[in-house]
Design an enzyme around this catalytic site. Structure first.
Site, mmCIF file in Angstrom:
data_model
loop_
_atom_site.group_PDB
_atom_site.id
_atom_site.type_symbol
_atom_site.label_atom_id
_atom_site.label_comp_id
_atom_site.label_asym_id
_atom_site.label_seq_id
_atom_site.Cartn_x
_atom_site.Cartn_y
_atom_site.Cartn_z
ATOM 1 N N GLY A 241 0.840 -1.200 0.000
ATOM 2 C CA GLY A 241 0.000 0.000 0.000
ATOM 3 C C GLY A 241 0.869 1.240 0.000
ATOM 4 O O GLY A 241 2.094 1.163 0.200
ATOM 5 N N LEU A 242 0.225 2.369 -0.223
ATOM 6 C CA LEU A 242 0.938 3.649 -0.278
ATOM 7 C C LEU A 242 1.615 3.975 1.053
ATOM 8 O O LEU A 242 1.247 3.412 2.099
ATOM 9 C CB LEU A 242 -0.060 4.769 -0.598
ATOM 10 C CG LEU A 242 -0.686 4.751 -1.993
ATOM 11 C CD1 LEU A 242 -1.895 5.682 -2.027
ATOM 12 C CD2 LEU A 242 0.348 5.143 -3.046
ATOM 13 N N SER A 243 2.555 4.907 1.012
ATOM 14 C CA SER A 243 3.141 5.431 2.252
ATOM 15 C C SER A 243 2.018 6.067 3.078
ATOM 16 O O SER A 243 1.204 6.836 2.547
ATOM 17 C CB SER A 243 4.204 6.475 1.899
ATOM 18 O OG SER A 243 4.729 7.043 3.076
ATOM 19 N N GLY A 244 1.937 5.693 4.346
ATOM 20 C CA GLY A 244 0.894 6.258 5.209
ATOM 21 C C GLY A 244 -0.432 5.524 5.117
ATOM 22 O O GLY A 244 -1.417 5.915 5.751
ATOM 23 N N SER A 245 -0.495 4.449 4.325
ATOM 24 C CA SER A 245 -1.771 3.735 4.176
ATOM 25 C C SER A 245 -2.127 2.958 5.448
ATOM 26 O O SER A 245 -3.304 2.709 5.713
ATOM 27 C CB SER A 245 -1.718 2.787 2.968
ATOM 28 O OG SER A 245 -0.666 1.856 3.100
ATOM 29 N N GLY A 246 -1.099 2.545 6.205
ATOM 30 C CA GLY A 246 -1.375 1.797 7.445
ATOM 31 C C GLY A 246 -0.691 0.438 7.502
ATOM 32 O O GLY A 246 -1.000 -0.371 8.385
ATOM 33 N N LYS A 247 0.248 0.182 6.609
ATOM 34 C CA LYS A 247 0.925 -1.128 6.563
ATOM 35 C C LYS A 247 1.602 -1.446 7.899
ATOM 36 O O LYS A 247 1.397 -2.509 8.478
ATOM 37 C CB LYS A 247 2.000 -1.155 5.447
ATOM 38 C CG LYS A 247 1.488 -0.842 4.053
ATOM 39 C CD LYS A 247 2.600 -0.892 3.021
ATOM 40 C CE LYS A 247 3.724 0.124 3.203
ATOM 41 N NZ LYS A 247 3.309 1.531 3.075
ATOM 42 N N SER A 248 2.450 -0.524 8.358
ATOM 43 C CA SER A 248 3.210 -0.786 9.587
ATOM 44 C C SER A 248 2.274 -0.902 10.779
ATOM 45 O O SER A 248 2.429 -1.822 11.606
ATOM 46 C CB SER A 248 4.217 0.337 9.863
ATOM 47 O OG SER A 248 5.102 0.470 8.785
ATOM 48 N N SER B 130 6.001 -1.880 -1.991
ATOM 49 C CA SER B 130 5.997 -2.854 -3.108
ATOM 50 C C SER B 130 5.028 -2.420 -4.204
ATOM 51 O O SER B 130 3.998 -3.066 -4.419
ATOM 52 C CB SER B 130 5.701 -4.268 -2.611
ATOM 53 O OG SER B 130 4.645 -4.336 -1.682
HETATM 54 N N1 PPS Z 1 10.659 8.389 -2.571
HETATM 55 C C1 PPS Z 1 10.053 7.638 -1.632
HETATM 56 N N2 PPS Z 1 8.918 6.953 -1.948
HETATM 57 C C2 PPS Z 1 8.311 6.203 -1.014
HETATM 58 N N3 PPS Z 1 8.756 6.051 0.268
HETATM 59 C C3 PPS Z 1 9.880 6.710 0.629
HETATM 60 C C4 PPS Z 1 10.573 7.520 -0.311
HETATM 61 N N4 PPS Z 1 11.661 8.052 0.320
HETATM 62 C C5 PPS Z 1 11.659 7.591 1.574
HETATM 63 N N5 PPS Z 1 10.595 6.769 1.770
HETATM 64 C C6 PPS Z 1 10.388 6.021 3.025
HETATM 65 O O1 PPS Z 1 10.648 4.661 2.696
HETATM 66 C C7 PPS Z 1 9.557 3.819 3.045
HETATM 67 C C8 PPS Z 1 9.195 2.897 1.891
HETATM 68 O O2 PPS Z 1 10.192 1.945 1.693
HETATM 69 P P1 PPS Z 1 9.838 0.564 0.981
HETATM 70 O O3 PPS Z 1 11.068 -0.269 1.073
HETATM 71 O O4 PPS Z 1 8.591 0.021 1.582
HETATM 72 O O5 PPS Z 1 9.540 1.014 -0.521
HETATM 73 S S1 PPS Z 1 9.466 0.098 -1.811
HETATM 74 O O6 PPS Z 1 8.683 -1.100 -1.485
HETATM 75 O O7 PPS Z 1 10.843 -0.256 -2.222
HETATM 76 O O8 PPS Z 1 8.794 0.923 -2.838
HETATM 77 C C9 PPS Z 1 8.394 4.729 3.345
HETATM 78 O O9 PPS Z 1 7.773 4.134 4.480
HETATM 79 P P2 PPS Z 1 6.187 3.974 4.623
HETATM 80 O O10 PPS Z 1 5.670 5.380 4.792
HETATM 81 O O11 PPS Z 1 6.071 3.154 5.886
HETATM 82 O O12 PPS Z 1 5.617 3.265 3.425
HETATM 83 C C10 PPS Z 1 9.012 6.087 3.630
HETATM 84 O O13 PPS Z 1 9.194 6.242 5.025
HETATM 85 N N1 ADP Z 2 -7.717 1.679 10.263
HETATM 86 C C1 ADP Z 2 -6.438 2.065 10.281
HETATM 87 N N2 ADP Z 2 -5.463 1.167 9.982
HETATM 88 C C2 ADP Z 2 -4.171 1.551 9.973
HETATM 89 N N3 ADP Z 2 -3.740 2.803 10.258
HETATM 90 C C3 ADP Z 2 -4.658 3.741 10.553
HETATM 91 C C4 ADP Z 2 -6.041 3.417 10.563
HETATM 92 N N4 ADP Z 2 -6.722 4.537 10.868
HETATM 93 C C5 ADP Z 2 -5.807 5.511 11.057
HETATM 94 N N5 ADP Z 2 -4.558 5.037 10.875
HETATM 95 C C6 ADP Z 2 -3.324 5.838 11.037
HETATM 96 O O1 ADP Z 2 -2.690 5.952 9.770
HETATM 97 C C7 ADP Z 2 -1.270 6.019 9.926
HETATM 98 C C8 ADP Z 2 -0.630 4.932 9.090
HETATM 99 O O2 ADP Z 2 0.778 5.034 9.172
HETATM 100 P P1 ADP Z 2 1.732 3.796 8.951
HETATM 101 O O3 ADP Z 2 1.198 2.583 9.641
HETATM 102 O O4 ADP Z 2 3.117 4.242 9.284
HETATM 103 O O5 ADP Z 2 1.578 3.558 7.363
HETATM 104 P P2 ADP Z 2 2.590 2.887 6.343
HETATM 105 O O6 ADP Z 2 3.399 1.858 7.093
HETATM 106 O O7 ADP Z 2 1.701 2.289 5.290
HETATM 107 O O8 ADP Z 2 3.439 4.005 5.816
HETATM 108 C C9 ADP Z 2 -0.980 5.854 11.416
HETATM 109 O O9 ADP Z 2 -0.790 7.118 11.998
HETATM 110 C C10 ADP Z 2 -2.264 5.192 11.936
HETATM 111 O O10 ADP Z 2 -2.521 5.502 13.299
#
Ligand code: PPS
Ligand code: ADP
Length: 198
Positions: A31-38, A105
């Protein structure tokens, strides 16, 4: 495979599964960055652990701080990132562990490659299906703001593509469900799959 001769171990995956009393599985969050994966992977791992399962969570930022710190966010860097995680996951599955992985991914072909590396029967894909508008509102790390300002390049969803799964095993629209509801749904699907056959 030039002059490479893999050895055959005396202990099999089946024997390790018997010892650990569980069936290994790779739970692949995308999923997108910030989608909630972690967030979801951390909570799910805690619940599986509390239920007595041996787990390990591979998370994008953690792996990119160590094993994959040589890789960038170009398409090539992402492809190699996911390939390596597929290989690491395969080793962990062979060790009998339930693996959770949380990487953007973004490319369909790379997710398919992981499935092929570990075997489709060991792979469960979870699409963390949060619209980019919501991810950007959350902007957990401030990266969307930086990407919009051109301070971070090749950012997924802004100037680097995300190919949404067309047929995931589970899709979680996190803007409609709480973290608890989402994790409950995941546990209900995953528990029967990882519990040892009696
Ligand atoms: N350019 C760019 N695009 C996306 N994300 C970025 C980028 N630069 C740094 N980050 C940080 O790296 C995390 C994503 O790394 P990933 O290894 O999951 O990415 S990938 O699967 O290889 O596309 C991502 O974490 P998540 O927000 O948890 O998804 C970011 O914290
Ligand atoms: N239903 C939900 N599931 C997962 N995260 C949620 C949900 N609702 C709100 N959130 C918030 O969205 C953010 C997701 O961030 P994070 O887990 O770091 O995403 P990712 O790993 O995809 O970048 C967190 O601040 C989390 O508290």
């Amino acid at each position: 495979m030039n002059h490479i001769y893999p050895i055959k171990t005396k202990v099999s995956r089946h024997q390790r599964e018997q010892l650990l009393q569980q069936r290994p599985l790779l739970i692949w969050f995308t999923g997108l960055s910030g989608s909630g994966k972690s967030t979801l992977a951390v909570q799910l791992e805690a619940q599986l652990h509390d239920a007595g399962f041996k787990t390990y969570l591979l998370d994008g930022d953690n792996i990119r701080a160590g094993l994959n710190k040589d890789l960038t966010f170009t398409d090539e860097g992402r492809v190699e990132n996911i390939r390596r995680i597929g290989e690491v996951s395969k080793l962990m599955l062979d060790a009998g562990i339930i693996v959770l992985s949380a990487f953007i991914s973004p490319f369909h072909a790379d997710r398919e490659q992981v499935k092929n590396i570990v075997g489709s029967e060991n792979y469960l894909e979870v699409f963390v299906d949060t619209p980019i508008e919501i991810c950007e509102q959350r902007d957990v790390k401030g990266l969307y703001k930086k990407a919009r300002a051109g301070e971070v390049k090749n950012f997924t969803g802004i100037d680097s593509p995300y190919e949404a799964p067309q047929n995931p095993d589970i899709a979680i629209p996190t803007h409609r469900y709480s973290v608890e509801e989402s994790v409950d749904q995941l546990m209900n699907r995953i528990l029967p799959r990882v519990t040892a056959e009696s």
